[in-house]
Design an enzyme around this catalytic site. Sequence first.
Site, PDB file in Angstrom:
ATOM      1  N   HIS A  13       0.877  -1.194   0.000  1.00 41.81           N
ATOM      2  CA  HIS A  13       0.000   0.000   0.000  1.00 41.81           C
ATOM      3  C   HIS A  13       0.903   1.229   0.000  1.00 41.81           C
ATOM      4  O   HIS A  13       1.432   1.618   1.036  1.00 41.81           O
ATOM      5  CB  HIS A  13      -0.903   0.003   1.239  1.00 41.81           C
ATOM      6  CG  HIS A  13      -1.924   1.097   1.220  1.00 41.81           C
ATOM      7  ND1 HIS A  13      -3.256   0.849   1.449  1.00 41.81           N
ATOM      8  CD2 HIS A  13      -1.825   2.427   0.984  1.00 41.81           C
ATOM      9  CE1 HIS A  13      -3.922   1.991   1.363  1.00 41.81           C
ATOM     10  NE2 HIS A  13      -3.074   2.969   1.091  1.00 41.81           N
ATOM     11  N   HIS A  15       1.594   5.314  -1.659  1.00 46.91           N
ATOM     12  CA  HIS A  15       1.265   6.492  -2.475  1.00 46.91           C
ATOM     13  C   HIS A  15       2.567   7.165  -2.888  1.00 46.91           C
ATOM     14  O   HIS A  15       3.395   7.469  -2.020  1.00 46.91           O
ATOM     15  CB  HIS A  15       0.433   7.494  -1.673  1.00 46.91           C
ATOM     16  CG  HIS A  15      -0.855   6.934  -1.175  1.00 46.91           C
ATOM     17  ND1 HIS A  15      -2.031   7.046  -1.882  1.00 46.91           N
ATOM     18  CD2 HIS A  15      -1.147   6.232  -0.057  1.00 46.91           C
ATOM     19  CE1 HIS A  15      -2.999   6.448  -1.204  1.00 46.91           C
ATOM     20  NE2 HIS A  15      -2.498   5.940  -0.099  1.00 46.91           N
ATOM     21  N   ASN A  41      -5.219   6.869  -6.274  1.00 44.08           N
ATOM     22  CA  ASN A  41      -5.984   8.117  -6.033  1.00 44.08           C
ATOM     23  C   ASN A  41      -5.207   9.338  -6.523  1.00 44.08           C
ATOM     24  O   ASN A  41      -4.910  10.262  -5.787  1.00 44.08           O
ATOM     25  CB  ASN A  41      -6.362   8.259  -4.550  1.00 44.08           C
ATOM     26  CG  ASN A  41      -5.164   8.253  -3.614  1.00 44.08           C
ATOM     27  OD1 ASN A  41      -4.117   7.705  -3.937  1.00 44.08           O
ATOM     28  ND2 ASN A  41      -5.313   8.856  -2.461  1.00 44.08           N
ATOM     29  N   LYS A 101      -9.218  -0.689  -6.115  1.00 46.11           N
ATOM     30  CA  LYS A 101      -9.297  -0.013  -4.820  1.00 46.11           C
ATOM     31  C   LYS A 101     -10.646   0.657  -4.635  1.00 46.11           C
ATOM     32  O   LYS A 101     -11.109   1.407  -5.487  1.00 46.11           O
ATOM     33  CB  LYS A 101      -8.180   1.036  -4.720  1.00 46.11           C
ATOM     34  CG  LYS A 101      -8.151   1.840  -3.432  1.00 46.11           C
ATOM     35  CD  LYS A 101      -7.448   1.108  -2.305  1.00 46.11           C
ATOM     36  CE  LYS A 101      -7.596   1.830  -0.972  1.00 46.11           C
ATOM     37  NZ  LYS A 101      -6.551   2.808  -0.727  1.00 46.11           N
ATOM     38  N   HIS A 138     -10.333   1.048   1.418  1.00 46.58           N
ATOM     39  CA  HIS A 138     -10.167   2.054   2.460  1.00 46.58           C
ATOM     40  C   HIS A 138     -11.443   1.976   3.289  1.00 46.58           C
ATOM     41  O   HIS A 138     -12.469   2.508   2.899  1.00 46.58           O
ATOM     42  CB  HIS A 138      -9.976   3.457   1.873  1.00 46.58           C
ATOM     43  CG  HIS A 138      -9.749   4.489   2.928  1.00 46.58           C
ATOM     44  ND1 HIS A 138      -8.575   5.181   3.071  1.00 46.58           N
ATOM     45  CD2 HIS A 138     -10.545   4.909   3.941  1.00 46.58           C
ATOM     46  CE1 HIS A 138      -8.659   5.993   4.118  1.00 46.58           C
ATOM     47  NE2 HIS A 138      -9.853   5.846   4.667  1.00 46.58           N
ATOM     48  N   HIS A 173      -4.744  -0.627   5.840  1.00 46.78           N
ATOM     49  CA  HIS A 173      -4.358   0.116   7.051  1.00 46.78           C
ATOM     50  C   HIS A 173      -5.327  -0.107   8.207  1.00 46.78           C
ATOM     51  O   HIS A 173      -5.896   0.847   8.742  1.00 46.78           O
ATOM     52  CB  HIS A 173      -4.175   1.612   6.763  1.00 46.78           C
ATOM     53  CG  HIS A 173      -5.130   2.200   5.747  1.00 46.78           C
ATOM     54  ND1 HIS A 173      -6.491   2.181   5.912  1.00 46.78           N
ATOM     55  CD2 HIS A 173      -4.909   2.805   4.557  1.00 46.78           C
ATOM     56  CE1 HIS A 173      -7.052   2.764   4.864  1.00 46.78           C
ATOM     57  NE2 HIS A 173      -6.130   3.144   4.028  1.00 46.78           N
ATOM     58  N   ASP A 246       1.160   2.455   3.593  1.00 46.70           N
ATOM     59  CA  ASP A 246       0.318   3.639   3.374  1.00 46.70           C
ATOM     60  C   ASP A 246       1.160   4.896   3.481  1.00 46.70           C
ATOM     61  O   ASP A 246       0.678   5.956   3.884  1.00 46.70           O
ATOM     62  CB  ASP A 246      -0.875   3.695   4.329  1.00 46.70           C
ATOM     63  CG  ASP A 246      -1.915   4.712   3.876  1.00 46.70           C
ATOM     64  OD1 ASP A 246      -1.886   5.122   2.693  1.00 46.70           O
ATOM     65  OD2 ASP A 246      -2.748   5.134   4.702  1.00 46.70           O
TER      66      ASP A 246
END
Length: 349
Positions: A13, A15, A41, A101, A138, A173, A246
Amino acid sequence: MEFIEIRRPDDFHLHVRQGEPMAYWVRASARDFARALIMPNTIPPADSPERVEAYRAAILAAVREDPETAGFTPLMAFKIMPGMGAERVAGLKAAGCLAGKYYPAGATTNSSDGLSSPAAAREALLAMEELGLPLSIHAELPEYFVLDREKAFLPTIERLSRDYPKLRIVIEHLSCAESLEFLRSMPERVCATVTVHHLLYTMDETMGEGLNPHFFCKPCLKTPRDRQALQDAVLSGNPRIFFGSDSAPHALSKKEGPFSLGGPYAPGGVFSAPAALPLLAAFFEEGGMLSRLENFTSAFGAAFYGLPRNSGRLRLVKRDSRVPEEIAGALPMLAGRQLPFDVERKEGA
Ligand SMILES: [Zn+2]
């Protein structure tokens, strides 16, 4: 014990954002991790084969600029959009996506275009079930009180698991004790990722002394009781719980922006990747379970996603290392602080 050697780890996970800083932020992960599941995202969202391929190409170009990170493999996830069709999902799988996701609308960064309920993506979810594509969630309902948002989402996961009986599901998470209880009640095809910040810290970090936006994330850090439950679960070596950082950098100017002047609030996200492995090594060592670190970072997640384990090795050496003070305009978690372990790549890894 002077060092521990483990198979090179995965981060399921991550970003890395877009634009100029992306290259630096992804390389901060790629130095330590062999692969990472890249979250979709972005703006615009990674929701089509073309966008996913372009994003992967940009990431690959960035990691290949540095010999130390050139071997990194970005694993791609797509964002499930309201009304997404089966054909689009098949195209995304053909483009190499490993997961779809689920963002509840308004739950976190760039999610206002997310799903109001699973019904909004029924066709996509059926297609994912059919194609064996895991659903990454999420799990928060943003209309609830902030500490209860994850708990409030659990009935939705129960429903998803019932309505899509072959669908594999990851609660991302995972942050509270109730979710761990819930996970135990679910079939084995429901798993969870745990971050290093939810594992080690509580709300005290965000607001115990002064307000610290660099520890603000969604789901937010919780109570000592929740943290204890997470620590016990991770140390127990449960194969349904694996590492997903995350790690989510935001520019310092956004994290510490002029809120009082009516600017946007600090966005959620902890840039944890640069400190993750040394902290995990210290955590497992303190818990007397250093031998279980490798499964958490380098085996259980790969097994869930049906991937071969990484072949390279990496050493976590017991000596002080220092977290960079800043990376491309973002502050890593524990910026400038000493950590008790240092990461050393093995030759040829
Ligand atoms: Zn995330």
